[in-house]
Write a protein that holds these residues in place. Structure first.
Motif, PDB file in Angstrom:
ATOM      1  N   VAL A 131       0.893  -1.422   0.030  1.00  0.00           N
ATOM      2  CA  VAL A 131       0.109   0.206  -0.274  1.00  0.00           C
ATOM      3  C   VAL A 131       0.922   1.740   0.073  1.00  0.00           C
ATOM      4  O   VAL A 131       0.292   2.284  -0.950  1.00  0.00           O
ATOM      5  CB  VAL A 131      -0.794  -0.549   1.232  1.00  0.00           C
ATOM      6  CG1 VAL A 131      -1.432   1.043   1.229  1.00  0.00           C
ATOM      7  CG2 VAL A 131      -2.190  -1.076   0.638  1.00  0.00           C
ATOM      8  N   LYS A 132       2.094   0.472   0.418  1.00  0.00           N
ATOM      9  CA  LYS A 132       2.780   2.441   0.949  1.00  0.00           C
ATOM     10  C   LYS A 132       3.589   3.046  -0.414  1.00  0.00           C
ATOM     11  O   LYS A 132       3.727   4.036  -0.813  1.00  0.00           O
ATOM     12  CB  LYS A 132       3.827   2.261   1.878  1.00  0.00           C
ATOM     13  CG  LYS A 132       4.981   3.245   1.863  1.00  0.00           C
ATOM     14  CD  LYS A 132       5.575   2.849   2.841  1.00  0.00           C
ATOM     15  CE  LYS A 132       6.879   3.004   2.664  1.00  0.00           C
ATOM     16  NZ  LYS A 132       8.438   2.949   3.679  1.00  0.00           N
ATOM     17  N   ARG A 133       3.481   2.008  -1.119  1.00  0.00           N
ATOM     18  CA  ARG A 133       4.760   1.672  -3.106  1.00  0.00           C
ATOM     19  C   ARG A 133       3.348   1.733  -3.815  1.00  0.00           C
ATOM     20  O   ARG A 133       4.105   2.619  -4.804  1.00  0.00           O
ATOM     21  CB  ARG A 133       5.107   0.307  -2.591  1.00  0.00           C
ATOM     22  CG  ARG A 133       6.522   0.602  -1.567  1.00  0.00           C
ATOM     23  CD  ARG A 133       7.859  -0.203  -1.935  1.00  0.00           C
ATOM     24  NE  ARG A 133       8.628  -0.346  -1.047  1.00  0.00           N
ATOM     25  CZ  ARG A 133       9.753  -0.011  -1.058  1.00  0.00           C
ATOM     26  NH1 ARG A 133      10.038  -0.402  -2.368  1.00  0.00           N
ATOM     27  NH2 ARG A 133      10.486  -0.533  -0.031  1.00  0.00           N
ATOM     28  N   LEU A 134       1.943   1.097  -3.789  1.00  0.00           N
ATOM     29  CA  LEU A 134       1.026   2.052  -4.589  1.00  0.00           C
ATOM     30  C   LEU A 134       1.139   2.950  -5.644  1.00  0.00           C
ATOM     31  O   LEU A 134       1.185   4.521  -4.730  1.00  0.00           O
ATOM     32  CB  LEU A 134       0.018   1.147  -4.561  1.00  0.00           C
ATOM     33  CG  LEU A 134      -1.154   0.973  -5.033  1.00  0.00           C
ATOM     34  CD1 LEU A 134      -0.657  -0.275  -5.810  1.00  0.00           C
ATOM     35  CD2 LEU A 134      -2.356   0.419  -4.043  1.00  0.00           C
ATOM     36  N   HIS A 135       0.991   3.351  -6.705  1.00  0.00           N
ATOM     37  CA  HIS A 135       0.379   3.954  -7.288  1.00  0.00           C
ATOM     38  C   HIS A 135      -0.500   3.809  -8.051  1.00  0.00           C
ATOM     39  O   HIS A 135      -1.988   3.196  -8.165  1.00  0.00           O
ATOM     40  CB  HIS A 135       1.258   4.515  -8.604  1.00  0.00           C
ATOM     41  CG  HIS A 135       3.020   4.992  -8.114  1.00  0.00           C
ATOM     42  ND1 HIS A 135       3.996   4.236  -8.059  1.00  0.00           N
ATOM     43  CD2 HIS A 135       3.124   5.870  -7.204  1.00  0.00           C
ATOM     44  CE1 HIS A 135       5.060   4.908  -7.154  1.00  0.00           C
ATOM     45  NE2 HIS A 135       4.523   6.299  -6.629  1.00  0.00           N
ATOM     46  N   SER A 136      -1.107   5.056  -8.013  1.00  0.00           N
ATOM     47  CA  SER A 136      -3.020   4.861  -8.248  1.00  0.00           C
ATOM     48  C   SER A 136      -2.400   4.284 -10.245  1.00  0.00           C
ATOM     49  O   SER A 136      -1.572   4.609 -10.916  1.00  0.00           O
ATOM     50  CB  SER A 136      -3.393   6.342  -8.659  1.00  0.00           C
ATOM     51  OG  SER A 136      -4.197   6.506  -9.360  1.00  0.00           O
ATOM     52  N   GLY A 137      -3.720   2.994 -10.686  1.00  0.00           N
ATOM     53  CA  GLY A 137      -3.421   2.560 -12.033  1.00  0.00           C
ATOM     54  C   GLY A 137      -2.802   1.036 -11.468  1.00  0.00           C
ATOM     55  O   GLY A 137      -2.725   0.104 -12.516  1.00  0.00           O
TER      56      GLY A 137
END
Length: 153
Positions: free
Chosen positions: A62-68
């Motif tokens: 979740v911390k590293r996730l980017h939209s898309g």
């Protein structure tokens, strides 16, 4: 777009599909786990080992996730966080989690948790079978075609 894999519980057959996808498309796939995993040599496949602990791998995704971005996970609370952050989530059986269905999945998960904590044997999910693996591969192809314009294998 990048693909993140909640890899501690991800079946080998699903990882194999993802490894082939990375080589075919050039999409970066990062497996996140709290135990060492062997991955094939590839500039498109990465492994991130995190400390042991409850939800440590989930929190790191979740911390590293980017939209898309896309996350492969069977963890419904993680899928909910991913969707809330503008990402996408598919479980290893090929179900695409969306804004429309994640609330229902969370409610069902919580209900089953209440039953189990009260002593009811709810059983577990059946073993992953070849139909589940094919459903996952098809869903992944549909997703990549719709989101990225990548043609199926």
């Amino acid at each position: 777009m990048q693909i993140w894999v909640d890899a501690d519980a991800c079946p080998k057959a699903i990882k194999a599909i993802l490894f082939r996808l990375a080589e075919r498309t050039g999409i970066t796939i990062t497996l996140v786990a709290n135990q060492f995993l062997s991955i094939p040599p590839s500039r498109f496949i990465k492994f991130l080992q995190v400390h042991s602990g409850y939800d440590v791998a989930d929190n790191e995704i979740v911390k590293r996730l980017h939209s898309g971005d896309l996350v492969i996970t069977g963890d419904i609370p993680l899928a909910s966080q991913v969707i809330g952050k503008g990402g996408h989530a598919i479980n290893p059986r090929g179900e695409l989690y969306t804004q429309d269905n994640i609330g229902e999945r969370l409610n069902l998960r919580d209900f089953m948790e209440v039953l189990r904590s009260s002593g009811v044997d709810t059983g577990g999910p059946s073993a992953l079978n070849s139909r589940d693996i094919q459903t996952f591969a098809n869903q992944l192809d549909r997703f990549l075609t719709q989101q990225c314009g990548i043609k199926p294998r």
